[in-house]
Design an enzyme around this catalytic site. Sequence first.
Site, PDB file in Angstrom:
ATOM      1  N   SER A  29       0.839  -1.192   0.000  1.00 57.97           N
ATOM      2  CA  SER A  29       0.000   0.000   0.000  1.00 57.97           C
ATOM      3  C   SER A  29       0.874   1.242   0.000  1.00 57.97           C
ATOM      4  O   SER A  29       2.065   1.166  -0.320  1.00 57.97           O
ATOM      5  CB  SER A  29      -0.937  -0.026   1.218  1.00 57.97           C
ATOM      6  N   ASN A  30       0.321   2.398   0.325  1.00 56.13           N
ATOM      7  CA  ASN A  30       1.097   3.636   0.378  1.00 56.13           C
ATOM      8  C   ASN A  30       0.556   4.532   1.483  1.00 56.13           C
ATOM      9  O   ASN A  30      -0.419   4.179   2.152  1.00 56.13           O
ATOM     10  CB  ASN A  30       1.064   4.332  -0.986  1.00 56.13           C
ATOM     11  N   HIS A  31       1.163   5.703   1.661  1.00 63.24           N
ATOM     12  CA  HIS A  31       0.852   6.566   2.804  1.00 63.24           C
ATOM     13  C   HIS A  31      -0.288   7.553   2.552  1.00 63.24           C
ATOM     14  O   HIS A  31      -0.467   8.488   3.325  1.00 63.24           O
ATOM     15  CB  HIS A  31       2.089   7.357   3.218  1.00 63.24           C
ATOM     16  N   ALA A  96      -4.852   7.371  -4.366  1.00 66.26           N
ATOM     17  CA  ALA A  96      -3.476   6.968  -4.663  1.00 66.26           C
ATOM     18  C   ALA A  96      -3.506   5.459  -4.922  1.00 66.26           C
ATOM     19  O   ALA A  96      -3.257   4.654  -4.027  1.00 66.26           O
ATOM     20  CB  ALA A  96      -2.559   7.312  -3.505  1.00 66.26           C
TER      21      ALA A  96
END
Length: 222
Positions: A29-31, A96
């Site tokens: 995943s991402n932030h 995102a």
Amino acid sequence: FDSGALAGLRLVITAGPTREALDPVRYLSNHSSGKMGYALARAAAEAGAVTTLVSGPVHLDTPAHVRRVDVESARDMLDACQALVADCDIFIACAAVADYRPATVREQKIKKGGEHSSLKLIRNPDIVAAIANGTPRPFTVGFAAETQDVVDYARDKLQRKNLDLIVANDVSKADLGFASDENEVTAIWRDGASQLPRATKHNLARELVALIAERHASAGNR
Ligand code: C5P
């Protein structure tokens, strides 16, 4: 609520990160915090739009008068969006989305082995490009987070993905974007651009909603 700039229009907004499962206990995943997308959903609802958020996993409250559809992976997000664009005037892609996902999802937890390991990844679908090239086609807005030549890359993305409007921001500025509460952006369309100076994501969202309403109307949709 029925007299705002988006009164009578139906909006779908994607927000937050996606999660791409590796096995039953792990994911990529991402932030992304989802703050910008949620601020846009709030501003859109305040401007009178019937607003649906298609949201990856975030720690945010659903804004008042906004319907929220929770998803995890990019493919889930695409499915949810394709189901919603049948009744949608404006689509805003703020999520995102993970560009890649593990090529296979293991049914059992992956066991550790030697010193090195590698992961095979495959491309995820581009959700905003799929919506912008599908039928029916809503007025489609994308975002571009860049670290250099922000406006040039964004303009290229506008054309490549067949968008009506793109909102570009410079993510090399450490105190802006992503998890921050503030942002500054440039909105770009085929024959124009508008710079929105640094502001809280909430105020920026209001300005963006006003701009989106204006561009949607002048694109002959009203
Ligand atoms: O290509 P890039 O990821 O920079 O494009 C960003 C824009 O495209 C954002 O609007 C984002 O929400 C959208 N996007 C998408 N699906 C993807 C990748 C990006 O909708 N798989």
